[in-house]
Design a protein around this motif. Structure first.
Motif, short mmCIF file in Angstrom:
data_model
loop_
_atom_site.label_atom_id
_atom_site.label_comp_id
_atom_site.label_asym_id
_atom_site.label_seq_id
_atom_site.Cartn_x
_atom_site.Cartn_y
_atom_site.Cartn_z
N PRO A 115 35.59 108.50 43.69
CA PRO A 115 35.01 107.91 42.48
C PRO A 115 35.89 106.85 41.84
CG PRO A 115 34.73 110.29 42.46
CD PRO A 115 35.61 109.97 43.64
N ALA A 116 37.20 107.04 41.90
CA ALA A 116 38.11 106.10 41.24
C ALA A 116 37.94 104.68 41.75
CB ALA A 116 39.56 106.55 41.43
N TYR A 117 37.50 104.52 43.00
CA TYR A 117 37.41 103.18 43.58
C TYR A 117 35.98 102.68 43.71
CZ TYR A 117 42.31 103.84 44.49
OH TYR A 117 43.66 104.05 44.33
N ARG A 118 35.02 103.51 43.41
CA ARG A 118 33.63 103.04 43.42
C ARG A 118 33.08 102.84 42.01
NH1 ARG A 118 30.26 107.05 41.97
NH2 ARG A 118 30.84 109.22 42.35
N LEU A 119 33.84 103.28 41.01
CA LEU A 119 33.40 103.19 39.62
C LEU A 119 34.23 102.16 38.87
CD1 LEU A 119 33.08 107.00 38.81
CD2 LEU A 119 31.19 105.38 39.11
N PRO A 120 33.73 101.67 37.73
CA PRO A 120 34.54 100.77 36.91
C PRO A 120 35.83 101.45 36.45
CG PRO A 120 32.25 100.80 36.17
CD PRO A 120 32.38 101.90 37.17
N ALA A 121 36.86 100.65 36.24
CA ALA A 121 38.07 101.17 35.62
C ALA A 121 37.81 101.41 34.13
CB ALA A 121 39.22 100.19 35.81
N LEU A 122 38.60 102.29 33.54
CA LEU A 122 38.48 102.62 32.12
C LEU A 122 39.70 102.10 31.38
CD1 LEU A 122 37.03 104.27 29.82
CD2 LEU A 122 38.58 106.15 30.45
N ALA A 123 39.45 101.45 30.24
CA ALA A 123 40.53 101.04 29.34
C ALA A 123 40.24 101.63 27.97
CB ALA A 123 40.62 99.52 29.26
N VAL A 124 41.24 102.27 27.38
CA VAL A 124 41.05 103.03 26.14
C VAL A 124 41.85 102.39 25.01
CG1 VAL A 124 41.36 105.25 25.01
CG2 VAL A 124 40.66 105.16 27.41
N VAL A 125 41.14 101.91 24.00
CA VAL A 125 41.78 101.41 22.78
C VAL A 125 41.72 102.53 21.75
CG1 VAL A 125 41.78 99.66 20.97
CG2 VAL A 125 41.06 99.05 23.30
N PRO A 126 42.86 103.06 21.31
CA PRO A 126 42.84 104.20 20.39
C PRO A 126 42.28 103.83 19.03
CG PRO A 126 45.08 103.39 20.68
CD PRO A 126 44.23 102.65 21.67
N GLY A 127 41.25 104.57 18.61
CA GLY A 127 40.64 104.31 17.31
C GLY A 127 40.33 105.57 16.54
N GLY A 128 40.73 106.73 17.06
CA GLY A 128 40.46 107.99 16.39
C GLY A 128 41.64 108.47 15.59
N SER A 129 41.59 109.73 15.17
CA SER A 129 42.65 110.28 14.32
C SER A 129 43.84 110.78 15.12
CB SER A 129 42.08 111.41 13.47
OG SER A 129 41.52 112.42 14.28
N THR A 130 43.63 111.23 16.37
CA THR A 130 44.72 111.80 17.15
C THR A 130 44.96 111.04 18.45
OG1 THR A 130 44.11 113.97 16.26
CG2 THR A 130 45.69 113.94 18.05
N ASN A 131 43.89 110.70 19.19
CA ASN A 131 44.00 109.87 20.40
C ASN A 131 44.93 110.49 21.44
OD1 ASN A 131 42.41 107.58 19.19
ND2 ASN A 131 44.21 107.47 17.86
N VAL A 132 44.69 111.75 21.77
CA VAL A 132 45.56 112.46 22.70
C VAL A 132 45.55 111.80 24.08
CG1 VAL A 132 46.04 114.66 23.83
CG2 VAL A 132 45.23 114.62 21.47
N PHE A 133 44.37 111.46 24.57
CA PHE A 133 44.27 110.90 25.93
C PHE A 133 45.04 109.59 26.03
CE2 PHE A 133 41.81 108.34 29.10
CZ PHE A 133 42.22 109.04 30.23
N ALA A 134 44.83 108.68 25.09
CA ALA A 134 45.52 107.39 25.14
C ALA A 134 47.02 107.58 25.06
CB ALA A 134 45.03 106.49 24.01
N ARG A 135 47.48 108.45 24.20
CA ARG A 135 48.91 108.67 24.05
C ARG A 135 49.50 109.36 25.27
NH1 ARG A 135 49.00 111.19 18.05
NH2 ARG A 135 51.29 111.15 18.27
N ALA A 136 48.74 110.26 25.90
CA ALA A 136 49.22 110.90 27.13
C ALA A 136 49.38 109.89 28.26
CB ALA A 136 48.26 112.02 27.54
N LEU A 137 48.59 108.82 28.22
CA LEU A 137 48.73 107.75 29.21
C LEU A 137 49.93 106.85 28.92
CD1 LEU A 137 45.00 106.65 29.56
CD2 LEU A 137 46.39 107.73 31.34
N GLY A 138 50.55 107.03 27.76
CA GLY A 138 51.68 106.20 27.39
C GLY A 138 51.33 104.98 26.57
N LEU A 139 50.07 104.89 26.11
CA LEU A 139 49.67 103.75 25.29
C LEU A 139 50.20 103.91 23.87
CD1 LEU A 139 45.96 103.39 26.46
CD2 LEU A 139 47.82 101.76 26.89
#
Length: 313
Positions: free
Chosen positions: A85-109
């Protein structure tokens, strides 16, 4: 490069002006379409349609709930190409806009949406991405966490408070946790069990936390991390508590807040890098994925999905 920006207009840390700045910045790097979510679950519909249309990148502006919906839209889109799936689907880019943003921060953003946008723009221009594993609970995907029992019931309390106009803060979560523990938990009869293929069943569990990465969440700037070895590159990790006795649970919570990964004792169950397992309960339990309350369940089958998603970071 074609991109869709999915915006949650209720994102707590951005304004209309900042969203306009973000749009102009992205338009400098990609052929951009912008869509706003109108209801819960709408991001899933938008993401699935975008994947079917053949876009290259899906960008989200919102919190972890928006990200979760978008990921489920991508992962349930019909396969246009063979392979992972990673290579047949679009890539995902996450701009943090919530109160905690755990996923974005776990990615190092960075926590700040403007700084994170700069990182994403560099990644888009350089073709930089990371392939990560996802978790799946029955037929729903999650990016960083799932939970049954106490932690999910706390999420439910917080969501109810937010519907009454409260702002999501670490203090709100702490008050919800204390209230749920002392008034909403049957500590004497833990109802859950964890079943694994070819392994003994772990019974008598009062709460189960599943991690697809570390940390599990944040209290402000402080990571809270029951399983610090959890990773986007491995299977799922589990942290569970057996009988929720006041003294033992208070000790464990204190350890969680101040010394991640240091929880121990006969009331603690910790499992690392699991491919699959099932949690069953003798009575319905609160259930959450990526910090969104999804109702009650008595049985959930968890699976680690390898090489599931490309993320720009």
């Amino acid at each position: 490069m074609r991109a869709l920006l999915v915006v949650n207009p209720r994102a707590t840390t951005t304004t209309e002006r900042s969203r306009d700045v973000l749009v102009r910045a992205l338009e400098s790097a990609v052929d951009l379409t912008v869509r706003y979510t109108q209801r819960r679950g709408h991001a899933t519909t938008l993401a699935r349609a975008a994947a079917e249309s053949g876009i290259d990148v899906l960008v989200t502006l919102g919190g972890d709930g928006t990200v979760n919906e978008a990921v489920n839209g991508l992962m349930t889109a019909p396969a246009g190409l063979p392979g992972e799936p990673a290579y047949r689907l679009p890539a995902l880019a996450v701009v943090p806009g919530g109160s905690t943003n755990v996923f974005a921060r776990a990615l190092g953003l960075p926590r700040d949406w403007a700084d994170a946008t700069s990182v994403i723009l560099d990644g888009l221009r350089d073709g930089r991405h990371r392939v990560i594993n996802l978790g799946r609970a029955d037929d729903r995907y999650f990016t960083f966490t799932a939970g049954l029992g106490l932690d999910a019931a706390v999420v439910r309390r917080v969501e109810q408070a937010r519907l009454r106009g409260r702002t999501s803060t670490p203090g709100l979560y702490l008050r919800a946790a204390v209230g749920q523990f002392f008034t909403g938990v049957d500590r004497s009869d833990p109802p859950m069990a964890l079943e694994r293929p070819d392994e003994a069943t772990a019974a008598g569990l009062g709460t189960v936390i599943v991690q697809n990465t570390a940390p599990w969440t944040y209290l402000g700037d402080r990571p809270v991390d029951p399983n610090p070895d959890a990773s986007f590159d491995l299977g799922l990790d589990v942290f569970a508590l057996r009988r929720l006795k006041v003294s033992a649970t208070a000790k464990t919570v204190t350890q969680l807040a101040w010394r991640s990964g240091d929880q121990h004792g006969k009331q603690v169950l910790r499992l690392h890098d699991l491919a699959e397992f099932t949690v069953v309960s003798s009575r319905p339990q609160a259930f959450q994925l990526d910090g969104d309350y999804l109702g009650e369940r008595q049985k959930v089958h968890f699976v680690s999905v390898p090489s599931a998603l490309r993320v720009v970071c």
